[in-house]
Design a protein around this motif. Structure first.
Motif, PDB file in Angstrom:
ATOM      1  N   THR A   1      26.270 108.160  26.656  1.00 39.28           N
ATOM      2  CA  THR A   1      27.206 106.907  27.250  1.00 39.28           C
ATOM      3  C   THR A   1      28.383 107.562  27.556  1.00 39.28           C
ATOM      4  O   THR A   1      28.874 108.336  28.073  1.00 39.28           O
ATOM      5  CB  THR A   1      27.578 106.706  25.372  1.00 39.28           C
ATOM      6  OG1 THR A   1      28.110 107.692  24.932  1.00 39.28           O
ATOM      7  CG2 THR A   1      26.707 106.366  24.511  1.00 39.28           C
ATOM      8  N   SER A   2      28.924 106.181  27.750  1.00 36.15           N
ATOM      9  CA  SER A   2      30.000 105.951  28.906  1.00 36.15           C
ATOM     10  C   SER A   2      31.037 106.754  28.003  1.00 36.15           C
ATOM     11  O   SER A   2      32.298 108.171  29.087  1.00 36.15           O
ATOM     12  CB  SER A   2      30.922 104.420  28.874  1.00 36.15           C
ATOM     13  OG  SER A   2      31.322 104.334  27.989  1.00 36.15           O
ATOM     14  N   PHE A   3      31.240 107.239  25.926  1.00 31.67           N
ATOM     15  CA  PHE A   3      32.439 107.663  26.269  1.00 31.67           C
ATOM     16  C   PHE A   3      32.099 109.330  26.414  1.00 31.67           C
ATOM     17  O   PHE A   3      33.303 109.893  25.915  1.00 31.67           O
ATOM     18  CB  PHE A   3      32.397 107.519  24.275  1.00 31.67           C
ATOM     19  CG  PHE A   3      31.919 105.759  24.203  1.00 31.67           C
ATOM     20  CD1 PHE A   3      32.378 105.570  25.002  1.00 31.67           C
ATOM     21  CD2 PHE A   3      31.057 105.605  23.174  1.00 31.67           C
ATOM     22  CE1 PHE A   3      33.447 103.694  24.745  1.00 31.67           C
ATOM     23  CE2 PHE A   3      31.170 104.270  23.026  1.00 31.67           C
ATOM     24  CZ  PHE A   3      31.686 103.351  24.004  1.00 31.67           C
ATOM     25  N   ASP A   4      30.599 109.891  26.312  1.00 25.32           N
ATOM     26  CA  ASP A   4      30.317 111.371  26.471  1.00 25.32           C
ATOM     27  C   ASP A   4      31.203 111.795  27.905  1.00 25.32           C
ATOM     28  O   ASP A   4      31.939 112.748  27.494  1.00 25.32           O
ATOM     29  CB  ASP A   4      29.062 111.645  26.179  1.00 25.32           C
ATOM     30  CG  ASP A   4      28.068 111.004  24.833  1.00 25.32           C
ATOM     31  OD1 ASP A   4      28.707 111.168  24.209  1.00 25.32           O
ATOM     32  OD2 ASP A   4      27.596 110.938  25.112  1.00 25.32           O
ATOM     33  N   MET A   5      31.171 111.344  28.943  1.00 20.08           N
ATOM     34  CA  MET A   5      31.249 111.558  30.159  1.00 20.08           C
ATOM     35  C   MET A   5      32.600 110.308  30.162  1.00 20.08           C
ATOM     36  O   MET A   5      33.685 112.009  31.186  1.00 20.08           O
ATOM     37  CB  MET A   5      30.382 109.909  31.344  1.00 20.08           C
ATOM     38  CG  MET A   5      28.838 110.338  30.815  1.00 20.08           C
ATOM     39  SD  MET A   5      28.514 111.877  30.857  1.00 20.08           S
ATOM     40  CE  MET A   5      27.664 112.143  30.021  1.00 20.08           C
ATOM     41  N   GLU A   6      33.197 110.358  29.566  1.00 21.11           N
ATOM     42  CA  GLU A   6      34.978 110.728  29.840  1.00 21.11           C
ATOM     43  C   GLU A   6      35.358 111.135  28.907  1.00 21.11           C
ATOM     44  O   GLU A   6      36.813 111.527  29.408  1.00 21.11           O
ATOM     45  CB  GLU A   6      35.648 108.374  29.007  1.00 21.11           C
ATOM     46  CG  GLU A   6      34.583 107.854  29.611  1.00 21.11           C
ATOM     47  CD  GLU A   6      34.654 106.383  29.208  1.00 21.11           C
ATOM     48  OE1 GLU A   6      35.776 106.236  28.252  1.00 21.11           O
ATOM     49  OE2 GLU A   6      34.632 105.222  30.180  1.00 21.11           O
ATOM     50  N   MET A   7      34.408 111.642  27.822  1.00 19.91           N
ATOM     51  CA  MET A   7      35.640 113.140  27.209  1.00 19.91           C
ATOM     52  C   MET A   7      35.473 113.879  27.622  1.00 19.91           C
ATOM     53  O   MET A   7      35.747 115.148  28.428  1.00 19.91           O
ATOM     54  CB  MET A   7      34.746 112.967  25.602  1.00 19.91           C
ATOM     55  CG  MET A   7      35.171 114.215  25.139  1.00 19.91           C
ATOM     56  SD  MET A   7      34.223 114.429  22.891  1.00 19.91           S
ATOM     57  CE  MET A   7      32.497 114.264  24.355  1.00 19.91           C
ATOM     58  N   ALA A   8      33.462 113.869  29.223  1.00 20.59           N
ATOM     59  CA  ALA A   8      34.163 115.326  29.832  1.00 20.59           C
ATOM     60  C   ALA A   8      34.816 115.483  30.423  1.00 20.59           C
ATOM     61  O   ALA A   8      35.500 117.214  30.649  1.00 20.59           O
ATOM     62  CB  ALA A   8      32.986 115.519  30.500  1.00 20.59           C
ATOM     63  N   ARG A   9      35.518 114.503  30.834  1.00 22.63           N
ATOM     64  CA  ARG A   9      36.189 114.124  32.502  1.00 22.63           C
ATOM     65  C   ARG A   9      37.937 114.672  32.219  1.00 22.63           C
ATOM     66  O   ARG A   9      37.953 115.592  32.293  1.00 22.63           O
ATOM     67  CB  ARG A   9      35.878 113.138  32.983  1.00 22.63           C
ATOM     68  CG  ARG A   9      37.229 112.890  33.831  1.00 22.63           C
ATOM     69  CD  ARG A   9      37.321 111.921  34.865  1.00 22.63           C
ATOM     70  NE  ARG A   9      37.782 110.643  33.679  1.00 22.63           N
ATOM     71  CZ  ARG A   9      37.596 109.255  34.254  1.00 22.63           C
ATOM     72  NH1 ARG A   9      37.267 108.819  35.526  1.00 22.63           N
ATOM     73  NH2 ARG A   9      38.368 108.215  33.356  1.00 22.63           N
TER      74      ARG A   9
END
Length: 227
Positions: free
Chosen positions: A175-183
């Motif tokens: 999900t976009s949430f996972d990628m935003e969290m990583a960033r």
């Protein structure tokens, strides 16, 4: 010179396991109890990964906080019943290649594994037990103890617990949430295309893979580039 310690953190729903049938059924139950129209399937799957309180607010913004709280309870009630009826392994089956990927990474001495999920502690425990996965993950971050994704608290805790630097860690999710969290945590994010968000939403990912067999080469390339 020894290789640096690395950390690979996996999302759960939509990345390691496919739990969409129970998620959709439990959400339908919650909205029926609330006497409120159920959003479209893609809209419901679009909030997977968020903590339930945040998810309900997004799906039914016109309802008040008290009703959102009741809907969370109704969702949990239905999800637990569905899982008990089928068993967690059948209710949330592993995606093809997931176990093999976990085992292969676990076999590399300098790689530590973790999970960061919107599931509760109880939900994650049931799932790990059903698939006999607990022994693989040295750090397990759940919604009980952190703000909802994409807040970086889960990944910050995982880095703190393992002593791995953000530059040597990666988040894998659908999900976009996972990628935003990583960033937000200063980590690389690898997206997977088989989950609940469309590939186009994974714009913060350094790469997107279409199969677990692509993961080792993707990690090697990522870490070689970073060195």
């Amino acid at each position: 010179m020894s290789a640096p310690l690395r950390l690979v953190v996996f999302d759960v729903d939509g990345t390691l396991v496919d739990s969409q049938a129970d998620i959709l059924a439990a959400m339908a139950h919650a909205f029926e109890r609330a006497d409120h129209p159920l959003p479209a399937r893609d809209t419901v799957l679009g909030i997977v990964g968020l903590s339930l309180d945040v998810a309900m607010t997004r799906l039914a913004p016109e309802l008040d906080a008290a009703r959102h709280g009741r809907m969370v309870d109704w969702y949990k009630e239905a999800y637990i019943a569905l899982r008990a009826e089928a068993g967690a392994a059948q209710s949330s089956p592993l995606y093809p290649g997931a176990l093999e990927a976990i085992e292969a990474l676990h076999g590399v001495p300098e790689i530590l594994l973790g999970v960061a999920t919107g599931k509760s502690r109880r939900g994650l425990d049931k799932l790990l037990e059903a698939h006999d996965l607990r022994r693989y993950f040295v750090t397990q971050q759940v919604s009980d103890h952190h703000p909802s994704k994409p807040h970086p608290a889960m990944l910050q805790a995982a880095l703190s617990e393992t002593g791995v630097s953000a530059a040597d860690a990666v988040m894998i999710g659908d999900t976009s949430f996972d990628m935003e969290m990583a960033r937000a945590a200063g980590m690389a994010g690898i997206g997977v295309s088989w989950g609940y968000h469309p590939r186009t939403s994974l714009r913060d990912a350094v790469r997107v893979i279409d199969d677990f067999t692509e993961l080792p080469a993707c990690l090697n390339l990522l870490w070689e580039t970073a060195e």
